[in-house]
Design a protein around this motif. Structure first.
Motif, PDB file in Angstrom:
ATOM      1  N   THR A 112       0.603  41.194 -12.199  1.00 13.90           N
ATOM      2  CA  THR A 112       1.072  40.094 -13.024  1.00 13.90           C
ATOM      3  C   THR A 112       0.536  38.728 -12.556  1.00 13.90           C
ATOM      4  O   THR A 112       0.320  38.450 -11.474  1.00 13.90           O
ATOM      5  N   VAL A 113      -0.020  38.110 -13.601  1.00 14.65           N
ATOM      6  CA  VAL A 113      -0.593  36.656 -13.303  1.00 14.65           C
ATOM      7  C   VAL A 113       0.313  35.912 -12.121  1.00 14.65           C
ATOM      8  O   VAL A 113       1.497  35.756 -12.477  1.00 14.65           O
ATOM      9  N   GLY A 114      -0.336  35.571 -11.157  1.00 17.12           N
ATOM     10  CA  GLY A 114       0.457  35.016  -9.899  1.00 17.12           C
ATOM     11  C   GLY A 114       1.060  35.790  -9.036  1.00 17.12           C
ATOM     12  O   GLY A 114       1.529  35.194  -7.908  1.00 17.12           O
ATOM     13  N   ASP A 115       1.262  36.933  -9.185  1.00 18.86           N
ATOM     14  CA  ASP A 115       1.958  37.869  -7.972  1.00 18.86           C
ATOM     15  C   ASP A 115       1.105  38.112  -6.993  1.00 18.86           C
ATOM     16  O   ASP A 115      -0.091  37.809  -7.093  1.00 18.86           O
ATOM     17  N   ALA A 116       1.617  38.947  -5.985  1.00 20.41           N
ATOM     18  CA  ALA A 116       0.848  38.983  -4.639  1.00 20.41           C
ATOM     19  C   ALA A 116      -0.297  39.684  -4.845  1.00 20.41           C
ATOM     20  O   ALA A 116      -1.329  39.394  -4.100  1.00 20.41           O
ATOM     21  N   VAL A 117      -0.390  40.676  -5.890  1.00 26.52           N
ATOM     22  CA  VAL A 117      -1.685  41.423  -6.005  1.00 26.52           C
ATOM     23  C   VAL A 117      -2.635  40.608  -6.964  1.00 26.52           C
ATOM     24  O   VAL A 117      -3.605  40.697  -6.607  1.00 26.52           O
ATOM     25  N   TRP A 118      -2.202  40.023  -7.839  1.00 19.58           N
ATOM     26  CA  TRP A 118      -3.229  39.189  -8.568  1.00 19.58           C
ATOM     27  C   TRP A 118      -4.185  38.215  -7.824  1.00 19.58           C
ATOM     28  O   TRP A 118      -5.123  37.857  -7.815  1.00 19.58           O
ATOM     29  N   THR A 119      -3.134  37.514  -6.639  1.00 20.04           N
ATOM     30  CA  THR A 119      -3.787  36.477  -5.747  1.00 20.04           C
ATOM     31  C   THR A 119      -4.308  37.053  -4.426  1.00 20.04           C
ATOM     32  O   THR A 119      -4.843  36.105  -3.662  1.00 20.04           O
ATOM     33  N   SER A 120      -4.281  38.563  -4.510  1.00 17.84           N
ATOM     34  CA  SER A 120      -4.999  39.039  -3.229  1.00 17.84           C
ATOM     35  C   SER A 120      -6.598  38.639  -3.174  1.00 17.84           C
ATOM     36  O   SER A 120      -7.201  38.823  -4.329  1.00 17.84           O
ATOM     37  N   SER A 121      -7.199  38.678  -2.000  1.00 18.04           N
ATOM     38  CA  SER A 121      -8.495  38.664  -2.021  1.00 18.04           C
ATOM     39  C   SER A 121      -9.314  39.917  -2.456  1.00 18.04           C
ATOM     40  O   SER A 121      -8.501  41.081  -2.033  1.00 18.04           O
ATOM     41  N   ASP A 122     -10.444  39.900  -2.872  1.00 18.65           N
ATOM     42  CA  ASP A 122     -11.215  41.215  -3.160  1.00 18.65           C
ATOM     43  C   ASP A 122     -11.290  42.053  -1.982  1.00 18.65           C
ATOM     44  O   ASP A 122     -11.197  43.409  -1.987  1.00 18.65           O
ATOM     45  N   ALA A 123     -11.490  41.567  -0.905  1.00 19.51           N
ATOM     46  CA  ALA A 123     -11.836  42.195   0.296  1.00 19.51           C
ATOM     47  C   ALA A 123     -10.252  42.962   0.641  1.00 19.51           C
ATOM     48  O   ALA A 123     -10.487  44.132   0.951  1.00 19.51           O
ATOM     49  N   ASP A 124      -9.095  42.181   0.662  1.00 17.51           N
ATOM     50  CA  ASP A 124      -7.924  42.888   0.810  1.00 17.51           C
ATOM     51  C   ASP A 124      -7.667  44.129  -0.268  1.00 17.51           C
ATOM     52  O   ASP A 124      -7.053  45.000   0.213  1.00 17.51           O
ATOM     53  N   LEU A 125      -8.005  43.807  -1.444  1.00 18.34           N
ATOM     54  CA  LEU A 125      -7.700  44.621  -2.394  1.00 18.34           C
ATOM     55  C   LEU A 125      -8.555  46.036  -2.163  1.00 18.34           C
ATOM     56  O   LEU A 125      -8.136  47.202  -2.060  1.00 18.34           O
ATOM     57  N   ALA A 126      -9.633  45.865  -1.657  1.00 18.82           N
ATOM     58  CA  ALA A 126     -10.538  46.978  -1.496  1.00 18.82           C
ATOM     59  C   ALA A 126     -10.160  47.746  -0.377  1.00 18.82           C
ATOM     60  O   ALA A 126     -10.101  48.958  -0.350  1.00 18.82           O
ATOM     61  N   ALA A 127      -9.591  47.095   0.910  1.00 17.37           N
ATOM     62  CA  ALA A 127      -9.168  47.760   2.046  1.00 17.37           C
ATOM     63  C   ALA A 127      -7.828  48.629   1.334  1.00 17.37           C
ATOM     64  O   ALA A 127      -8.002  49.651   2.313  1.00 17.37           O
ATOM     65  N   ARG A 128      -7.017  48.132   0.785  1.00 22.30           N
ATOM     66  CA  ARG A 128      -5.873  48.741   0.676  1.00 22.30           C
ATOM     67  C   ARG A 128      -6.313  49.995  -0.340  1.00 22.30           C
ATOM     68  O   ARG A 128      -5.495  51.078  -0.177  1.00 22.30           O
ATOM     69  N   LEU A 129      -7.280  49.978  -1.281  1.00 22.60           N
ATOM     70  CA  LEU A 129      -7.817  51.207  -2.053  1.00 22.60           C
ATOM     71  C   LEU A 129      -8.127  52.018  -0.973  1.00 22.60           C
ATOM     72  O   LEU A 129      -7.915  53.357  -1.096  1.00 22.60           O
ATOM     73  N   VAL A 130      -9.226  51.665  -0.214  1.00 29.94           N
ATOM     74  CA  VAL A 130      -9.709  52.740   0.901  1.00 29.94           C
ATOM     75  C   VAL A 130      -8.600  53.350   1.437  1.00 29.94           C
ATOM     76  O   VAL A 130      -8.694  54.666   1.594  1.00 29.94           O
ATOM     77  N   GLU A 131      -7.505  52.586   2.156  1.00 27.08           N
ATOM     78  CA  GLU A 131      -6.549  53.328   2.770  1.00 27.08           C
ATOM     79  C   GLU A 131      -5.750  54.307   1.902  1.00 27.08           C
ATOM     80  O   GLU A 131      -5.413  55.482   2.393  1.00 27.08           O
ATOM     81  N   ASP A 132      -5.310  54.090   0.828  1.00 25.65           N
ATOM     82  CA  ASP A 132      -4.601  54.832  -0.398  1.00 25.65           C
ATOM     83  C   ASP A 132      -5.282  56.104  -0.351  1.00 25.65           C
ATOM     84  O   ASP A 132      -4.791  57.123  -0.504  1.00 25.65           O
ATOM     85  N   LEU A 133      -6.637  56.079  -0.773  1.00 22.81           N
ATOM     86  CA  LEU A 133      -7.353  57.182  -1.037  1.00 22.81           C
ATOM     87  C   LEU A 133      -7.491  58.189  -0.019  1.00 22.81           C
ATOM     88  O   LEU A 133      -7.699  59.350  -0.089  1.00 22.81           O
ATOM     89  N   ALA A 134      -7.818  57.445   1.202  1.00 19.92           N
ATOM     90  CA  ALA A 134      -7.729  58.388   2.587  1.00 19.92           C
ATOM     91  C   ALA A 134      -6.302  59.073   2.571  1.00 19.92           C
ATOM     92  O   ALA A 134      -6.431  60.196   2.988  1.00 19.92           O
ATOM     93  N   ARG A 135      -5.395  58.422   2.335  1.00 20.95           N
ATOM     94  CA  ARG A 135      -3.936  59.112   2.603  1.00 20.95           C
ATOM     95  C   ARG A 135      -3.865  60.145   1.745  1.00 20.95           C
ATOM     96  O   ARG A 135      -3.095  61.036   1.976  1.00 20.95           O
ATOM     97  N   LEU A 136      -4.476  60.077   0.472  1.00 21.76           N
ATOM     98  CA  LEU A 136      -4.386  61.371  -0.377  1.00 21.76           C
ATOM     99  C   LEU A 136      -5.164  62.447  -0.292  1.00 21.76           C
ATOM    100  O   LEU A 136      -5.385  63.362  -0.931  1.00 21.76           O
ATOM    101  N   GLY A 137      -5.975  62.448   0.760  1.00 22.95           N
ATOM    102  CA  GLY A 137      -6.893  63.284   1.043  1.00 22.95           C
ATOM    103  C   GLY A 137      -8.286  63.573   0.135  1.00 22.95           C
ATOM    104  O   GLY A 137      -8.946  64.630   0.238  1.00 22.95           O
ATOM    105  N   LEU A 138      -8.678  62.470  -0.646  1.00 25.41           N
ATOM    106  CA  LEU A 138      -9.647  62.330  -1.301  1.00 25.41           C
ATOM    107  C   LEU A 138     -10.990  61.912  -0.535  1.00 25.41           C
ATOM    108  O   LEU A 138     -10.673  61.474   0.658  1.00 25.41           O
ATOM    109  N   PRO A 139     -12.157  62.304  -1.010  1.00 25.80           N
ATOM    110  CA  PRO A 139     -13.468  62.039  -0.108  1.00 25.80           C
ATOM    111  C   PRO A 139     -13.346  60.677   0.074  1.00 25.80           C
ATOM    112  O   PRO A 139     -12.684  59.745  -0.360  1.00 25.80           O
ATOM    113  N   PRO A 140     -14.125  60.334   1.436  1.00 24.69           N
ATOM    114  CA  PRO A 140     -13.907  58.870   1.939  1.00 24.69           C
ATOM    115  C   PRO A 140     -14.820  57.986   1.108  1.00 24.69           C
ATOM    116  O   PRO A 140     -15.677  58.297   0.523  1.00 24.69           O
ATOM    117  N   VAL A 141     -14.350  56.893   1.009  1.00 29.48           N
ATOM    118  CA  VAL A 141     -14.874  55.673   0.239  1.00 29.48           C
ATOM    119  C   VAL A 141     -15.167  54.338   1.220  1.00 29.48           C
ATOM    120  O   VAL A 141     -14.367  53.971   1.998  1.00 29.48           O
TER     121      VAL A 141
END
Length: 232
Positions: A112-141
């Motif tokens: 949502t505009v202005g929330d913590a996700v919306w205002t996160s940096s590109d690098a932070d969003l990418a890092a969280r996604l990489v962690e999520d996918l690894a935790r799910l057992g998907l191929p490394p990103v």
């Protein structure tokens, strides 16, 4: 964007004004009401203020490899996942134009505009996604590059009572026969792309050879739109 009703005057985003027999709008209906002149009745404006949209941050992860998986999309419904869906666009097509040795993942991150996700940096969003996918057992990103696109209005929020607010705006719209609102944003619906194309086709088909608009045919089409089933 602004609209002068019922005079058939439209103003675009760079301030140009055009006179028209019929104004077509795919703008978010609440925003259309707020920017119209004369202003809608107070109850319609209050309804517009209560209607909300949920946005998306599209996070594009560039990978230095020809393919991540053979699947076109992965759905991540868990509440602990940052993204709701992750797609690999090149798997949707067989195109010789795609560069070799590189693929791109598109993560759809609700926000949502202005929330913590919306205002996160590109690098932070990418890092969280990489962690999520690894935790799910998907191929490394391992992103070689990250790009984001922030879309403020994607999905309408259907809170209790929203239908009354939407009806109030539709009543206001009915008082302006030279203004046609359609599309996902214009009708406050979460429809698929093919539904939006059907709306546009129905609106265009309601225009007669002499340029008049068949409001009865459009009303029938609007009733049919309510039968749309969103599929993914």
């Amino acid at each position: 964007m602004s609209c002068r009703c019922p005079g058939g005057t439209g103003r675009d985003g760079v301030g140009r004004t055009e006179e028209a027999d019929l104004v077509w709008s795919t703008a978010p209906l609440p925003e259309l009401a707020r920017r119209s002149t004369p202003a809608p009745p107070p109850e319609a404006l209050a309804a517009a203020d209560r209607l909300e949209h949920r946005g998306l941050v599209l996070v594009y992860l560039v990978l230095d490899q020809p393919q991540w998986t053979t699947f076109d999309a992965h759905y991540l419904p868990g509440p602990d996942q940052l993204a709701a869906r992750l797609s690999e666009p090149r798997n949707y097509r067989d195109s010789a134009d795609d560069p070799g040795g590189v693929t791109v993942l598109c993560a759809e991150v609700p926000a949502t505009v202005g929330d913590a996700v919306w205002t996160s940096s590109d690098a932070d969003l990418a890092a969280r996604l990489v962690e999520d996918l690894a935790r799910l057992g998907l191929p490394p990103v391992r992103p070689a590059a990250v790009r984001t696109v922030r879309l403020p209005r994607v999905y309408p929020v259907y809170r209790p009572g929203f239908a009354w607010d939407l009806t109030a705006l539709e009543w206001w719209l009915a008082d302006h026969p030279r203004l046609v609102s359609f599309g996902r944003q214009g009708l406050f619906v979460p429809d698929n792309t093919h539904h939006a194309l059907a709306m546009a086709d129905a609106a265009a088909s309601a225009v007669g050879p002499d340029g008049t608009f068949d409001h009865r045919a459009w009303s029938v089409s609007r009733d049919h739109f309510r039968t749309h089933v969103v599929e993914d």
